[in-house]
Design an enzyme around this catalytic site. Structure first.
Site, PDB file in Angstrom:
ATOM      1  N   GLY A 131       0.933  -1.181   0.308  1.00 38.43           N
ATOM      2  CA  GLY A 131       0.252   0.088  -0.190  1.00 38.43           C
ATOM      3  C   GLY A 131       1.004   1.075   0.140  1.00 38.43           C
ATOM      4  N   ARG A 251      19.866   8.355  -6.439  1.00 41.66           N
ATOM      5  CA  ARG A 251      19.007   8.886  -7.628  1.00 41.66           C
ATOM      6  C   ARG A 251      19.924   9.083  -8.785  1.00 41.66           C
ATOM      7  NH1 ARG A 251      13.769  12.049  -5.396  1.00 41.66           N
ATOM      8  NH2 ARG A 251      12.765   9.820  -4.742  1.00 41.66           N
ATOM      9  N   ILE A 348      14.789   2.112 -35.042  1.00 44.83           N
ATOM     10  CA  ILE A 348      15.425   2.215 -35.580  1.00 44.83           C
ATOM     11  C   ILE A 348      15.988   1.292 -37.168  1.00 44.83           C
ATOM     12  CG2 ILE A 348      17.928   3.220 -37.010  1.00 44.83           C
ATOM     13  CD1 ILE A 348      17.235   5.298 -34.809  1.00 44.83           C
ATOM     14  N   GLY A 350      14.741  -2.231 -36.303  1.00 49.14           N
ATOM     15  CA  GLY A 350      13.420  -2.507 -37.667  1.00 49.14           C
ATOM     16  C   GLY A 350      13.767  -3.915 -36.758  1.00 49.14           C
ATOM     17  N   GLU A 374      13.395   3.448  -7.177  1.00 52.99           N
ATOM     18  CA  GLU A 374      13.786   5.660  -6.965  1.00 52.99           C
ATOM     19  C   GLU A 374      12.970   7.064  -6.838  1.00 52.99           C
ATOM     20  OE1 GLU A 374      17.066   5.542  -4.900  1.00 52.99           O
ATOM     21  OE2 GLU A 374      16.859   3.291  -4.693  1.00 52.99           O
TER      22      GLU A 374
HETATM   23  C1  LIG Z   1      12.131  -3.911 -10.591  1.00 47.56           C
HETATM   24  C2  LIG Z   1      12.294  -3.423  -9.383  1.00 47.56           C
HETATM   25  C3  LIG Z   1      13.360  -3.532  -8.524  1.00 47.56           C
HETATM   26  C4  LIG Z   1      13.115  -2.123  -7.318  1.00 47.56           C
HETATM   27  N1  LIG Z   1      13.348  -2.458  -5.972  1.00 47.56           N
HETATM   28  C5  LIG Z   1      13.331  -1.577  -5.385  1.00 47.56           C
HETATM   29  C6  LIG Z   1      13.465  -1.978  -4.010  1.00 47.56           C
HETATM   30  O1  LIG Z   1      14.895  -2.411  -3.603  1.00 47.56           O
HETATM   31  N2  LIG Z   1      13.584  -1.141  -2.803  1.00 47.56           N
HETATM   32  C7  LIG Z   1      11.847  -0.364  -2.471  1.00 47.56           C
HETATM   33  O2  LIG Z   1      11.189  -0.235  -1.670  1.00 47.56           O
HETATM   34  N3  LIG Z   1      11.266  -0.379  -4.225  1.00 47.56           N
HETATM   35  C8  LIG Z   1      11.833  -0.992  -4.611  1.00 47.56           C
HETATM   36  N4  LIG Z   1      11.090  -1.185  -5.765  1.00 47.56           N
HETATM   37  C9  LIG Z   1      10.034  -0.163  -6.199  1.00 47.56           C
HETATM   38  C10 LIG Z   1       9.839   1.279  -6.878  1.00 47.56           C
HETATM   39  O3  LIG Z   1      10.053   2.118  -6.021  1.00 47.56           O
HETATM   40  C11 LIG Z   1       8.114   1.516  -6.815  1.00 47.56           C
HETATM   41  O4  LIG Z   1       7.582   0.868  -7.791  1.00 47.56           O
HETATM   42  C12 LIG Z   1       7.915   2.621  -6.978  1.00 47.56           C
HETATM   43  O5  LIG Z   1       8.890   3.450  -5.740  1.00 47.56           O
HETATM   44  C13 LIG Z   1       6.448   3.513  -7.133  1.00 47.56           C
HETATM   45  O6  LIG Z   1       5.763   2.974  -6.879  1.00 47.56           O
HETATM   46  P1  LIG Z   1       4.075   1.942  -6.624  1.00 47.56           P
HETATM   47  O7  LIG Z   1       4.879   0.324  -7.869  1.00 47.56           O
HETATM   48  O8  LIG Z   1       4.021   1.144  -5.266  1.00 47.56           O
HETATM   49  O9  LIG Z   1       3.735   2.633  -7.927  1.00 47.56           O
HETATM   50  P2  LIG Z   1       2.324   3.836  -7.433  1.00 47.56           P
HETATM   51  O10 LIG Z   1       2.922   4.881  -6.508  1.00 47.56           O
HETATM   52  O11 LIG Z   1       1.633   2.878  -6.876  1.00 47.56           O
HETATM   53  O12 LIG Z   1       2.799   4.671  -8.705  1.00 47.56           O
HETATM   54  C14 LIG Z   1       1.119   4.030 -10.111  1.00 47.56           C
HETATM   55  C15 LIG Z   1       1.778   5.688 -11.391  1.00 47.56           C
HETATM   56  O13 LIG Z   1       0.774   6.456 -10.399  1.00 47.56           O
HETATM   57  C16 LIG Z   1       1.774   7.626 -10.737  1.00 47.56           C
HETATM   58  N5  LIG Z   1       1.628   8.696  -9.659  1.00 47.56           N
HETATM   59  C17 LIG Z   1       1.331   7.941  -8.383  1.00 47.56           C
HETATM   60  N6  LIG Z   1       1.754   9.201  -7.588  1.00 47.56           N
HETATM   61  C18 LIG Z   1       1.362  10.480  -8.111  1.00 47.56           C
HETATM   62  C19 LIG Z   1       1.336  11.631  -7.831  1.00 47.56           C
HETATM   63  N7  LIG Z   1       1.152  12.244  -6.871  1.00 47.56           N
HETATM   64  N8  LIG Z   1       1.552  12.365  -9.056  1.00 47.56           N
HETATM   65  C20 LIG Z   1       1.477  11.704 -10.153  1.00 47.56           C
HETATM   66  N9  LIG Z   1       1.802  10.594 -10.648  1.00 47.56           N
HETATM   67  C21 LIG Z   1       1.555   9.455  -9.556  1.00 47.56           C
HETATM   68  C22 LIG Z   1       3.300   6.820 -10.435  1.00 47.56           C
HETATM   69  O14 LIG Z   1       4.173   7.471 -11.374  1.00 47.56           O
HETATM   70  C23 LIG Z   1       2.878   5.717 -11.481  1.00 47.56           C
HETATM   71  O15 LIG Z   1       3.485   6.058 -12.957  1.00 47.56           O
HETATM   72  C24 LIG Z   1      11.612  -1.714  -6.918  1.00 47.56           C
HETATM   73  C25 LIG Z   1      10.439  -1.845  -7.813  1.00 47.56           C
HETATM   74  C26 LIG Z   1      10.971  -2.512  -9.824  1.00 47.56           C
HETATM   75  C27 LIG Z   1       9.419  -2.668 -10.704  1.00 47.56           C
END
Ligand SMILES: Cc1cc2nc3c(=O)[nH]c(=O)nc-3n(C[C@H](O)[C@H](O)[C@H](O)COP(=O)(O)OP(=O)(O)OC[C@H]3O[C@@H](n4cnc5c(N)ncnc54)[C@H](O)[C@@H]3O)c2cc1C
Length: 397
Positions: A131, A251, A348, A350, A374
């Site tokens: 969540g 970052r 590009i 293909g 991140e």
């Molecule tokens: C391969 C992989 C490795 C990872 N490794 C780590 C790790 O080592 N440690 C860790 O803690 N996490 C990790 N993550 C998790 C990652 O940091 C989260 O997936 C990311 O922060 C986005 O959170 P969420 O997936 O819950 O998306 P959500 O927060 O649910 O967002 C879904 C979409 O809504 C958009 N959104 C959300 N809020 C807003 C807003 N206020 N305004 C505009 N747009 C918004 C987001 O940009 C996104 O496009 C990893 C994820 C992946 C896929």
């Protein structure tokens, strides 16, 4: 002011690292894309030695290099080395034992004792929960002090290096009623009772990295394993800012992953279009460029902009300047353009760009995650806007 001429030592390091990326990473990139969750044993030779953190500390005291006047640069040197490694392969680079995101967190906010004790351990970083993703402030994992121990309970998902790490920096709240101010980070060693790796994720790309989910149930860790100040600050976000400081360093690192993979795709594309008779001539008039040439030059310009934004953010970190705005700018630009460049290269190329015989299709899949973890691109834009407009996260969300 930033000096873009690199000292000889960094140039030498850059070419040495490119040789490693070329000879060690590239040949096994496809193998571990196909063998998801298998540990890349070839990376053991690159394992970080516990003494390396101490070496960096000593380096900081050495005077600026004569040829540029630049301060010895931990962040900038890391960025330059990382671009070369990521040109070789990003998920493999992210899987080198000892270089977890948790290691960066400990380096950024840990005490000397914590750095000494945990600096040599491969450390993952667990914020995300079912969540709580972008909105890290809504996490519900708790840490309760019981005598000389913190007791942690909660669930963490999408943790990079979940299986192979030796410790994890876990974010949890010590007081859910305090909002962001109650959020702290804790070092949890692997093998601690109550910390269970639930499963590993199957992913579209970035497959060499072992991403997994943890269940944390009555997990007891020593009191001194908290990172930063255990007090809840009166100012609502003061404590939270401490843990967020990690991102100012990490970052630009993730942004550099985008630069590395984009450069790999551009190099490959250049080689193939030149084989097809396209001659890239930078003195040509823009009016006489073919569509492919124009697209290629545009992508190179974006790559250069990505790199310069990252270098600025890293240079500021090295010179103890507050760089939240610049770190997010670099991540926003690089995450988005890494995705676009790798995809455009496949356009590009293909059929070559679609074939598993070559790496561009894998680079395109890998690049996507760099605009997600991140902090997603959208979140970076929000941070940039907040910093420029001097608005709080509550005022601009
Ligand atoms: C391969 C992989 C490795 C990872 N490794 C780590 C790790 O080592 N440690 C860790 O803690 N996490 C990790 N993550 C998790 C990652 O940091 C989260 O997936 C990311 O922060 C986005 O959170 P969420 O997936 O819950 O998306 P959500 O927060 O649910 O967002 C879904 C979409 O809504 C958009 N959104 C959300 N809020 C807003 C807003 N206020 N305004 C505009 N747009 C918004 C987001 O940009 C996104 O496009 C990893 C994820 C992946 C896929």
């Amino acid at each position: 002011m930033i000096n873009l001429v690199l000292p000889e030592s960094l140039e030498k390091m850059r070419s040495d690292i490119k040789a490693i990326a070329f000879s060690l990473l590239r040949p096994i990139a496809r193998k571990y894309d196909e063998a998801e969750h298998v540990t890349p044993v070839e990376l053991e030779v690159l394992r970080r030695r516990p003494s390396e953190g101490k070496k960096n500390k000593k380096d900081k005291k050495t005077p600026p290099e004569k040829d540029t006047g630049m301060l010895p640069s931990t962040n900038l040197a890391t960025i330059i080395a990382l671009e070369e490694m990521c040109w070789g392969d990003v998920p493999l680079t992210s899987s080198i034992p000892g270089y977890g995101i948790g290691n960066a967190a400990i380096a950024a906010v840990g005490t000397e004792e914590q750095k000494e004790k945990f600096g040599g351990k491969y450390t993952a970083f667990a914020i995300t929960e079912p969540g709580a993703g972008s909105d890290t402030g809504s996490l519900v994992t708790t840490a309760v002090l019981d005598g000389d121990e913190w007791v942690l309970n909660g669930e963490k998902i999408f943790v990079s290096a979940a299986e192979r790490c030796e410790a994890i920096v876990v974010w949890a709240t010590i007081d859910p009623s305090a909002g962001k101010a109650g959020i702290k980070s804790f070092i949890v060693e692997k093998g601690t009772p109550g910390l269970t790796l639930d499963h590993l994720e199957r992913k579209m790309g970035f497959k060499a990295s072992d991403t997994g989910a943890f269940v944390i149930k009555d997990c007891r860790i020593p009191r001194e394993n908290i990172l930063g100040d255990p007090e809840i600050k009166k100012s609502k976000t003061e404590g939270f800012r401490g843990v967020m400081k990690t991102f100012d360093n990490t970052r630009p690192i993730v942004a550099t992953q985008s630069v590395g993979v984009s450069r790999a795709a551009l190099d490959f594309t250049k080689e193939k279009i030149e084989e097809d008779g396209v001659r890239l001539d930078y003195n040509q008039s823009p009016n006489s460029l073919s569509s492919v040439e124009k697209e290629y030059y545009l992508m190179e310009a974006h790559l250069e902009a990505m790199r310069l934004l990252i270098w600025r953010a890293a240079w500021m970190a090295d010179n103890d300047q507050f760089n939240t705005l610049e770190a997010s700018m670099s991540k926003a630009k690089a995450g988005r353009y890494g995705t676009l460049i790798t995809q455009k290269c496949c356009d590009i190329l293909g059929p070559l760009g679609f074939s598993e015989e070559y790496l561009p299709e894998k680079w395109m899949r890998d690049a996507k995650v760099m605009d997600i973890f991140e902090g997603t691109g959208q979140i970076q834009h929000l941070i940039v806007a907040r910093n420029i407009m001097k608005l709080s996260s509550r005022e601009l969300r």
